[in-house]
Design a protein around this motif. Structure first.
Motif, PDB file in Angstrom:
ATOM      1  N   PRO A   1       0.794  -1.229   0.000  1.00  0.00           N
ATOM      2  CA  PRO A   1       0.000   0.000   0.000  1.00  0.00           C
ATOM      3  C   PRO A   1       0.826   1.278   0.000  1.00  0.00           C
ATOM      4  N   ASP A   2       2.080   1.203   0.471  1.00  0.00           N
ATOM      5  CA  ASP A   2       2.905   2.413   0.512  1.00  0.00           C
ATOM      6  C   ASP A   2       3.692   2.629  -0.773  1.00  0.00           C
ATOM      7  N   ALA A   3       3.327   1.904  -1.846  1.00  0.00           N
ATOM      8  CA  ALA A   3       4.078   1.981  -3.104  1.00  0.00           C
ATOM      9  C   ALA A   3       3.526   3.030  -4.056  1.00  0.00           C
ATOM     10  N   LEU A   4       2.768   3.988  -3.550  1.00  0.00           N
ATOM     11  CA  LEU A   4       2.207   5.051  -4.373  1.00  0.00           C
ATOM     12  C   LEU A   4       3.326   5.820  -5.070  1.00  0.00           C
ATOM     13  N   MET A   5       3.156   6.056  -6.365  1.00  0.00           N
ATOM     14  CA  MET A   5       4.160   6.765  -7.156  1.00  0.00           C
ATOM     15  C   MET A   5       3.497   7.899  -7.931  1.00  0.00           C
TER      16      MET A   5
ATOM     17  N   ALA B   1     -18.074  -2.677  -5.883  1.00  0.00           N
ATOM     18  CA  ALA B   1     -17.998  -4.124  -6.084  1.00  0.00           C
ATOM     19  C   ALA B   1     -17.200  -4.879  -5.024  1.00  0.00           C
ATOM     20  N   PHE B   2     -16.342  -4.163  -4.281  1.00  0.00           N
ATOM     21  CA  PHE B   2     -15.406  -4.872  -3.411  1.00  0.00           C
ATOM     22  C   PHE B   2     -15.413  -4.322  -1.985  1.00  0.00           C
ATOM     23  N   LYS B   3     -15.085  -5.192  -1.058  1.00  0.00           N
ATOM     24  CA  LYS B   3     -14.921  -4.790   0.325  1.00  0.00           C
ATOM     25  C   LYS B   3     -13.520  -4.182   0.510  1.00  0.00           C
ATOM     26  N   PRO B   4     -13.331  -3.342   1.521  1.00  0.00           N
ATOM     27  CA  PRO B   4     -12.001  -2.773   1.761  1.00  0.00           C
ATOM     28  C   PRO B   4     -10.945  -3.858   1.866  1.00  0.00           C
ATOM     29  N   GLY B   5      -9.812  -3.620   1.206  1.00  0.00           N
ATOM     30  CA  GLY B   5      -8.709  -4.573   1.254  1.00  0.00           C
ATOM     31  C   GLY B   5      -8.775  -5.671   0.220  1.00  0.00           C
TER      32      GLY B   5
ATOM     33  N   TYR C   1      -2.066   0.960 -17.335  1.00  0.00           N
ATOM     34  CA  TYR C   1      -2.317   2.360 -17.002  1.00  0.00           C
ATOM     35  C   TYR C   1      -1.909   2.641 -15.552  1.00  0.00           C
ATOM     36  N   PRO C   2      -1.005   3.586 -15.305  1.00  0.00           N
ATOM     37  CA  PRO C   2      -0.480   3.784 -13.947  1.00  0.00           C
ATOM     38  C   PRO C   2      -1.526   4.202 -12.925  1.00  0.00           C
ATOM     39  N   ALA C   3      -2.576   4.897 -13.361  1.00  0.00           N
ATOM     40  CA  ALA C   3      -3.598   5.318 -12.410  1.00  0.00           C
ATOM     41  C   ALA C   3      -4.338   4.134 -11.809  1.00  0.00           C
ATOM     42  N   TYR C   4      -4.368   2.986 -12.510  1.00  0.00           N
ATOM     43  CA  TYR C   4      -4.944   1.794 -11.895  1.00  0.00           C
ATOM     44  C   TYR C   4      -4.227   1.499 -10.574  1.00  0.00           C
ATOM     45  N   VAL C   5      -2.906   1.403 -10.671  1.00  0.00           N
ATOM     46  CA  VAL C   5      -2.092   1.057  -9.505  1.00  0.00           C
ATOM     47  C   VAL C   5      -2.267   2.093  -8.411  1.00  0.00           C
ATOM     48  N   ASN C   6      -2.073   3.348  -8.765  1.00  0.00           N
ATOM     49  CA  ASN C   6      -2.060   4.389  -7.742  1.00  0.00           C
ATOM     50  C   ASN C   6      -3.439   4.627  -7.133  1.00  0.00           C
ATOM     51  N   THR C   7      -4.501   4.484  -7.926  1.00  0.00           N
ATOM     52  CA  THR C   7      -5.849   4.632  -7.373  1.00  0.00           C
ATOM     53  C   THR C   7      -6.172   3.488  -6.426  1.00  0.00           C
ATOM     54  N   LEU C   8      -5.874   2.258  -6.839  1.00  0.00           N
ATOM     55  CA  LEU C   8      -6.145   1.111  -5.977  1.00  0.00           C
ATOM     56  C   LEU C   8      -5.360   1.199  -4.670  1.00  0.00           C
ATOM     57  N   LEU C   9      -4.082   1.525  -4.758  1.00  0.00           N
ATOM     58  CA  LEU C   9      -3.265   1.637  -3.554  1.00  0.00           C
ATOM     59  C   LEU C   9      -3.751   2.777  -2.671  1.00  0.00           C
ATOM     60  N   GLY C  10      -4.092   3.905  -3.295  1.00  0.00           N
ATOM     61  CA  GLY C  10      -4.552   5.053  -2.530  1.00  0.00           C
ATOM     62  C   GLY C  10      -5.859   4.790  -1.803  1.00  0.00           C
TER      63      GLY C  10
END
Length: 381
Positions: A6-10, A108-112, A122-131
């Protein structure tokens, strides 16, 4: 497959490159913009006319789902373009696809929960999910397979580390890879068999160069479909998109929309409603992208970039730079500062192997592509 903490936000490096490019332009520099996926032309003239006509009137909130006119127009779009009947009540207008992703994840999903995406992607996938506190699994795709994801890839990744959802784009950013009907059916069937919620990112629909785009709605009504007016309809800054949701999810998505965003921008909804009837204009832009695609692909290959495939759709060339550098960020920073060509480092799309790639957008004008290739020649000397 890789997992990210989760701390891998870029940073979104494409936007960092754009920011620096704008700063150089403010200093009087000439910049060839190939860094962001932004059409070089405005929306269709009738779109602008409709907005100008609406401007004198007060622009209040709309229904949280969006105006009836827009949602009915989108229902007609699915009937005309994909041959499927969609209830307008299952359509929700969003503040671009970006808001659609947020709504989809929380609907659609529960937290975590763990969501799988392709790498590169697409990089926003990663950063949005992590954020937002979700877990991520990345499924690698390769140039050897045309950057295409398969049902077998999904099943193997799921066996190693189960995940709750799959977010998949076709055509894809940054590779332009687009699966055909059989390929999408394979992905949909695999997700159904494994109990994976499928989110279909269709924001580059209409920009397929091999044939008509295939929507997940042609194959299933259990998927969440996300689309946008940004790319095909030349409306990036208008921040207007839409979602189609399964009936069991629509009320939750509407409640989240009410509280997170209230509604999509009213003027943008007016513009989008008209844009749906202006596909001839959009097809003209697509024809220019096709010319740019051929020009850029040939030019990059002649310069020594590794580009085995021109991409099936979208408007990107994801080119290997092994002949020049093993540091895509440094390469792009130097290219911008020295030659005035803005491009996006592959590290933005692939944190593991992206240093060997650069993404060039050909959504702009042919003259921009020609100037950029000439500047690249000088830079690489």
């Amino acid at each position: 497959m890789t997992d990210l903490a989760p701390d891998a936000l870029m940073p979104f490096l494409a936007m960092d490159i754009l920011k620096r490019a704008r700063a150089l332009e403010a200093q009087g520099r000439s910049i060839c913009h190939l860094e962001v996926g932004e059409p070089g032309q405005p929306p269709a003239p009738r779109v602008l006319e409709a907005v100008a006509k609406a401007l004198p009137e007060p622009q209040g909130y709309t229904n949280a789902k969006g105006t009836t006119e827009l949602r009915e127009g989108l229902a007609r779009y699915y009937q005309d373009q994909h041959g499927v009947s969609v209830d307008p009540e299952l359509i929700l207008a969003t503040m671009g696809s970006s808001a659609g992703f947020i709504l989809a994840f929380h609907t659609a999903f529960k937290p975590g929960a763990r969501i799988a995406i392709t790498r590169p992607g697409y990089p926003a996938y990663v950063n949005t999910l992590l954020g937002l506190g979700f877990a991520i699994s990345e499924i690698p795709v390769s140039a050897a397979n045309g950057w295409h994801l398969t049902g077998a890839d999904i099943a193997q990744a799921h066996a190693r580390q189960p995940f709750d959802g799959l977010l998949f784009a076709s055509p894809a950013n940054p590779t332009g890879a687009s699966v055909d009907r059989a390929g999408l059916a394979d992905i949909v069937a695999t997700c159904a068999r494994l109990g994976i919620t499928f989110i279909s990112d269709e924001i580059y629909h209409g920009l397929d160069y091999r044939g008509p785009s295939v929507s997940a709605l042609e194959l299933t009504r259990d998927a969440i479909v996300i689309n946008s007016f940004s790319k095909y309809y030349c409306m990036t800054g208008w921040r207007i998109g839409w979602m189609v949701l399964p009936e069991a999810m629509i009320r939750r998505a509407e409640i989240l929309q009410q509280n997170l965003f209230i509604s999509a921008p009213t003027l943008s909804q007016i513009a989008a409603t008209v844009a749906l009837s202006e596909r001839d204009y959009s097809e003209e832009q697509k024809a220019s992208y096709a010319q740019n695609r051929a020009l850029l692909t040939q030019g990059l290959r002649e310069l020594g970039f590794d580009l085995p495939s021109a991409g099936d759709g979208a408007f990107y060339a994801y080119a290997g730079i092994s002949s020049f550098s093993n540091d895509s960020l440094a390469f792009c920073e130097s290219l911008l500062e020295t030659a005035g060509v803005a491009a996006t480092p592959g590290l933005d799309f692939d944190r593991s192997n992206g240093n060997g790639f650069v993404r060039f957008s050909y959504a702009g004008t042919m003259s921009t592509i020609e100037s950029a290739l000439e500047r690249l020649r000088g830079f690489l000397r």
